[in-house]
Enzyme design. Sequence first.
Site, PDB file in Angstrom:
ATOM      1  N   SER A   9     -18.193 -54.004  -7.301  1.00  0.00           N
ATOM      2  CA  SER A   9     -18.792 -55.113  -8.051  1.00  0.00           C
ATOM      3  C   SER A   9     -20.294 -55.159  -7.794  1.00  0.00           C
ATOM      4  O   SER A   9     -20.730 -55.334  -6.652  1.00  0.00           O
ATOM      5  CB  SER A   9     -18.159 -56.433  -7.620  1.00  0.00           C
ATOM      6  OG  SER A   9     -18.936 -57.502  -8.138  1.00  0.00           O
ATOM      7  N   HIS A  46     -17.616 -52.811 -11.806  1.00  0.00           N
ATOM      8  CA  HIS A  46     -17.236 -54.194 -12.140  1.00  0.00           C
ATOM      9  C   HIS A  46     -18.500 -55.037 -12.325  1.00  0.00           C
ATOM     10  O   HIS A  46     -19.360 -55.079 -11.449  1.00  0.00           O
ATOM     11  CB  HIS A  46     -16.375 -54.747 -11.006  1.00  0.00           C
ATOM     12  CG  HIS A  46     -15.776 -56.092 -11.244  1.00  0.00           C
ATOM     13  ND1 HIS A  46     -14.647 -56.291 -12.012  1.00  0.00           N
ATOM     14  CD2 HIS A  46     -16.160 -57.328 -10.825  1.00  0.00           C
ATOM     15  CE1 HIS A  46     -14.344 -57.592 -12.029  1.00  0.00           C
ATOM     16  NE2 HIS A  46     -15.255 -58.250 -11.325  1.00  0.00           N
ATOM     17  N   ASP A  94     -19.883 -58.780 -13.148  1.00  0.00           N
ATOM     18  CA  ASP A  94     -19.527 -60.204 -13.172  1.00  0.00           C
ATOM     19  C   ASP A  94     -20.504 -60.992 -14.039  1.00  0.00           C
ATOM     20  O   ASP A  94     -21.676 -61.135 -13.694  1.00  0.00           O
ATOM     21  CB  ASP A  94     -19.528 -60.769 -11.750  1.00  0.00           C
ATOM     22  CG  ASP A  94     -18.347 -60.260 -10.936  1.00  0.00           C
ATOM     23  OD1 ASP A  94     -17.198 -60.435 -11.398  1.00  0.00           O
ATOM     24  OD2 ASP A  94     -18.575 -59.690  -9.858  1.00  0.00           O
ATOM     25  N   MET A 138     -21.530 -64.513 -15.309  1.00  0.00           N
ATOM     26  CA  MET A 138     -21.346 -65.935 -14.965  1.00  0.00           C
ATOM     27  C   MET A 138     -22.401 -66.768 -15.678  1.00  0.00           C
ATOM     28  O   MET A 138     -23.558 -66.358 -15.771  1.00  0.00           O
ATOM     29  CB  MET A 138     -21.491 -66.143 -13.456  1.00  0.00           C
ATOM     30  CG  MET A 138     -20.571 -65.286 -12.610  1.00  0.00           C
ATOM     31  SD  MET A 138     -20.668 -65.816 -10.887  1.00  0.00           S
ATOM     32  CE  MET A 138     -19.792 -64.494 -10.061  1.00  0.00           C
ATOM     33  N   HIS A 159     -16.172 -58.752 -16.348  1.00  0.00           N
ATOM     34  CA  HIS A 159     -15.380 -59.918 -15.939  1.00  0.00           C
ATOM     35  C   HIS A 159     -16.146 -61.160 -16.377  1.00  0.00           C
ATOM     36  O   HIS A 159     -17.151 -61.519 -15.769  1.00  0.00           O
ATOM     37  CB  HIS A 159     -15.181 -59.860 -14.412  1.00  0.00           C
ATOM     38  CG  HIS A 159     -14.470 -61.030 -13.833  1.00  0.00           C
ATOM     39  ND1 HIS A 159     -14.466 -61.310 -12.480  1.00  0.00           N
ATOM     40  CD2 HIS A 159     -13.717 -62.014 -14.408  1.00  0.00           C
ATOM     41  CE1 HIS A 159     -13.757 -62.402 -12.253  1.00  0.00           C
ATOM     42  NE2 HIS A 159     -13.301 -62.859 -13.399  1.00  0.00           N
ATOM     43  N   MET A 210     -16.793 -64.744 -16.539  1.00  0.00           N
ATOM     44  CA  MET A 210     -16.557 -66.086 -15.977  1.00  0.00           C
ATOM     45  C   MET A 210     -17.468 -67.045 -16.740  1.00  0.00           C
ATOM     46  O   MET A 210     -18.472 -67.550 -16.220  1.00  0.00           O
ATOM     47  CB  MET A 210     -16.869 -66.071 -14.473  1.00  0.00           C
ATOM     48  CG  MET A 210     -15.775 -65.407 -13.647  1.00  0.00           C
ATOM     49  SD  MET A 210     -16.354 -64.872 -12.024  1.00  0.00           S
ATOM     50  CE  MET A 210     -17.105 -63.326 -12.483  1.00  0.00           C
ATOM     51  N   MET A 232      -7.505 -63.363  -9.376  1.00  0.00           N
ATOM     52  CA  MET A 232      -8.545 -63.698  -8.402  1.00  0.00           C
ATOM     53  C   MET A 232      -7.886 -63.904  -7.048  1.00  0.00           C
ATOM     54  O   MET A 232      -6.885 -64.627  -6.946  1.00  0.00           O
ATOM     55  CB  MET A 232      -9.280 -64.986  -8.792  1.00  0.00           C
ATOM     56  CG  MET A 232     -10.130 -64.911 -10.056  1.00  0.00           C
ATOM     57  SD  MET A 232     -11.387 -63.620 -10.086  1.00  0.00           S
ATOM     58  CE  MET A 232     -12.353 -64.006  -8.620  1.00  0.00           C
ATOM     59  N   ASP A 250      -9.434 -59.221  -7.298  1.00  0.00           N
ATOM     60  CA  ASP A 250     -10.881 -59.432  -7.214  1.00  0.00           C
ATOM     61  C   ASP A 250     -11.167 -60.546  -6.222  1.00  0.00           C
ATOM     62  O   ASP A 250     -10.778 -61.697  -6.441  1.00  0.00           O
ATOM     63  CB  ASP A 250     -11.400 -59.797  -8.614  1.00  0.00           C
ATOM     64  CG  ASP A 250     -12.917 -59.926  -8.663  1.00  0.00           C
ATOM     65  OD1 ASP A 250     -13.580 -59.668  -7.638  1.00  0.00           O
ATOM     66  OD2 ASP A 250     -13.420 -60.295  -9.741  1.00  0.00           O
TER      67      ASP A 250
HETATM   68  C1  DX5 Z   1     -16.546 -63.401  -7.767  1.00  0.00           C
HETATM   69  C2  DX5 Z   1     -16.495 -62.096  -8.483  1.00  0.00           C
HETATM   70  C3  DX5 Z   1     -16.190 -60.904  -7.677  1.00  0.00           C
HETATM   71  C4  DX5 Z   1     -17.124 -60.662  -6.519  1.00  0.00           C
HETATM   72  C5  DX5 Z   1     -16.290 -60.139  -5.398  1.00  0.00           C
HETATM   73  O1  DX5 Z   1     -16.284 -64.459  -8.617  1.00  0.00           O
HETATM   74  O2  DX5 Z   1     -15.558 -62.133  -9.547  1.00  0.00           O
HETATM   75  O3  DX5 Z   1     -16.134 -59.746  -8.508  1.00  0.00           O
HETATM   76  O4  DX5 Z   1     -18.126 -59.719  -6.779  1.00  0.00           O
HETATM   77  O5  DX5 Z   1     -17.082 -59.999  -4.284  1.00  0.00           O
HETATM   78  P1  DX5 Z   1     -16.475 -59.662  -2.858  1.00  0.00           P
HETATM   79  O6  DX5 Z   1     -15.840 -58.318  -2.968  1.00  0.00           O
HETATM   80  O7  DX5 Z   1     -17.667 -59.687  -1.969  1.00  0.00           O
HETATM   81  O8  DX5 Z   1     -15.484 -60.723  -2.537  1.00  0.00           O
HETATM   82 ZN    ZN Z   2     -15.292 -60.241 -10.665  1.00  0.00          ZN
END
Ligand code: DX5
Ligand code: ZN
Length: 219
Positions: free
Chosen positions: A5, A28, A30, A32, A61, A63, A132, A170
């Site tokens: 990620s 990956h 993210d 947000m 992903h 969010m 998650m 994740d």
């Molecule tokens: C958090 C993200 C994850 C995050 C995971 O909401 O969806 O993808 O990057 O990070 P780690 O592996 O550090 O928990």
């Molecule tokens: Zn994620």
Amino acid sequence: MIAPSILAADFARLADEAAAVSGADWLHVDIMDAHFVPNLTIGLPVVQSLRKATELPLDCHLMIDEPDRWAIGYAEAGAVNVSIHAEAAEDPRRIARDVRAAGALAGLAVDRDTALEPYLDLLPDFDTVLVMTIKAGFGGQDFIPALLDKVRLARRHSSSGHLRLHVEVDGGIDDQTIVAAAEAGADVFVAGTAVYAADDPGKAVEALRARARAVMDPT
Ligand code: DX5
Ligand code: ZN
């Protein structure tokens, strides 16, 4: 599959950070929006640029609120998989149809406090379930083992329904927790901190893969 990620990477050097994990399966990303989750990261223009900067398949992903409006753009930008959150989607089936028609896999994500049962009927329309294993929003949190019950349920359900479904985990995945996640039936493992806080991110990917493989293919 191991999906580092980039949330834990250096956002000013994304192309280099992608190159550092060139042996990974997916990268990956993210997305947000400071609404669906409190945190704010990147959006479509960065994904479009990243698409040109790496050959790694991009696992987006989302969010964000209103995935009904935004998801298709990520598929059109060339993502391999676009996961939307069940909690945010108005019409998940339609999103999945659009995302698949644009050439990507469609993923359904469930956050920490969301049960999977109400969404099982939707799974034939999806290619990926993203469970998650933390509360969505921030990297570096501790893995919550109890959430693997959802991984077990997703895997059981997909096997009994003869679905070809990726079960992705994740949050808090490292070389210990990946073993429990693999045993529960996950086959896609997202790891931010465990990869990018390591001295050698490429080696960290290989180490994670070896740990998961030892569970999935013990021979
Ligand atoms: C958090 C993200 C994850 C995050 C995971 O909401 O969806 O993808 O990057 O990070 P780690 O592996 O550090 O928990
Ligand atoms: Zn994620």
